[in-house]
Design a protein around this motif. Structure first.
Motif, short mmCIF file in Angstrom:
data_model
loop_
_atom_site.label_atom_id
_atom_site.label_comp_id
_atom_site.label_asym_id
_atom_site.label_seq_id
_atom_site.Cartn_x
_atom_site.Cartn_y
_atom_site.Cartn_z
N ALA A 65 0.89 -1.16 0.00
CA ALA A 65 0.00 0.00 0.00
C ALA A 65 0.93 1.21 0.00
O ALA A 65 1.88 1.26 0.79
CB ALA A 65 -0.89 0.01 1.23
N ARG A 66 0.67 2.15 -0.93
CA ARG A 66 1.52 3.34 -1.05
C ARG A 66 0.66 4.59 -0.99
O ARG A 66 -0.48 4.59 -1.45
CB ARG A 66 2.27 3.32 -2.38
N HIS A 67 1.24 5.64 -0.46
CA HIS A 67 0.58 6.94 -0.39
C HIS A 67 1.56 8.00 -0.87
O HIS A 67 2.70 8.02 -0.43
CB HIS A 67 0.14 7.25 1.04
N PHE A 68 1.12 8.83 -1.79
CA PHE A 68 1.92 9.96 -2.26
C PHE A 68 1.19 11.24 -1.88
O PHE A 68 -0.03 11.36 -2.06
CB PHE A 68 2.07 9.92 -3.79
N SER A 69 1.92 12.22 -1.35
CA SER A 69 1.37 13.53 -1.05
C SER A 69 2.53 14.51 -0.96
O SER A 69 3.69 14.10 -0.95
CB SER A 69 0.56 13.53 0.24
N ASN A 70 2.21 15.79 -0.87
CA ASN A 70 3.29 16.77 -0.75
C ASN A 70 3.49 17.24 0.68
O ASN A 70 4.18 18.21 0.92
CB ASN A 70 3.10 17.93 -1.72
N GLY A 71 2.88 16.57 1.62
CA GLY A 71 3.09 16.89 3.02
C GLY A 71 2.57 18.26 3.42
O GLY A 71 3.07 18.86 4.36
N GLY A 72 1.59 18.77 2.70
CA GLY A 72 1.04 20.08 3.03
C GLY A 72 1.83 21.25 2.48
O GLY A 72 1.66 22.38 2.93
N LEU A 73 2.71 21.02 1.51
CA LEU A 73 3.48 22.12 0.92
C LEU A 73 2.60 23.08 0.12
O LEU A 73 2.96 24.23 -0.07
CB LEU A 73 4.60 21.57 0.01
N THR A 74 1.45 22.61 -0.36
CA THR A 74 0.51 23.46 -1.09
C THR A 74 -0.89 23.21 -0.53
O THR A 74 -1.12 22.24 0.19
CB THR A 74 0.51 23.14 -2.60
N GLU A 75 -1.83 24.08 -0.89
CA GLU A 75 -3.20 23.93 -0.39
C GLU A 75 -3.88 22.69 -0.95
O GLU A 75 -4.61 22.01 -0.24
CB GLU A 75 -4.01 25.17 -0.73
N LYS A 76 -3.68 22.39 -2.23
CA LYS A 76 -4.27 21.18 -2.82
C LYS A 76 -3.35 20.00 -2.56
O LYS A 76 -2.26 19.92 -3.10
CB LYS A 76 -4.47 21.35 -4.33
#
Length: 179
Positions: A153-164
């Motif tokens: 199971a993988r999750h990609f995100s920007n860690g809150g660096l941008t609003e979206k």
């Protein structure tokens, strides 16, 4: 210095600076007595309402390492996610580095947790930055002939660096070969 910059520097330090332990670790369960690994990864995206037709594929090259005396591996990955129909707007190519640590392991089996940093070729409505963090949870088994099989199971995100930043989740299968 912003909190986001500190977070990025922390992740890069974890990925680039290996933490070597004493040589008392026996065989790395992800590699056996081998020192290289090639793997292909494939999966499907899932959201809170179930799976969707956004496909994940990647190729990785890995080498064994340790992390605070736990068996680990360093990875270089290249891959993409491609959607069917309207989900094509989330098509992305990526490149990155990650480290997987075997939190629980036997001789040939392991439960690993990974963290990575990735660069994407474009922004999307779900992750509106080209820089992305990736987390992975996998359960794997290495056969004596060097073949590895993992469910992940993988999750990609920007860690809150941008609003979206609603992130992107995938579940799938990895096939690897250690040599």
């Amino acid at each position: 210095m912003k909190c986001e910059s500190i977070a990025v520097l922390f992740v890069i330090n974890i990925l680039i600076l290996p933490v070597h332990a004493d040589e008392d670790i026996e065989v790395n369960p992800m590699f056996g007595d081998k020192s290289n690994q090639l793997a292909i990864h494939g999966g499907e995206s899932f959201r809170s309402d179930g799976f969707e037709k956004l496909h994940f594929g990647a190729i990785s090259y890995s080498q064994p390492d340790t992390f605070f005396r736990l068996p680990a591996r360093n990875n270089i990955e290249v891959g993409a996610y491609k959607g069917d129909g309207a989900l094509g707007k989330f098509d992305v190519n990526f490149f990155g580095f990650s480290k997987d640590v075997a939190l629980l392991s036997g001789t040939n089996s392991y439960l690993s947790l990974g963290l990575g940093a990735y660069i994407k070729d474009k922004k999307t409505d779900r992750i509106s930055s080209k820089f992305t963090f990736g987390e992975k949870l996998a359960v794997g088994y290495r056969f004596d002939n060097g073949i590895n099989v993992e469910l992940f199971a993988r999750h990609f995100s920007n860690g809150g660096l941008t609003e979206k930043n609603s992130g992107q989740n995938f579940a799938g299968l990895t096939l690897g070969y250690s040599f």
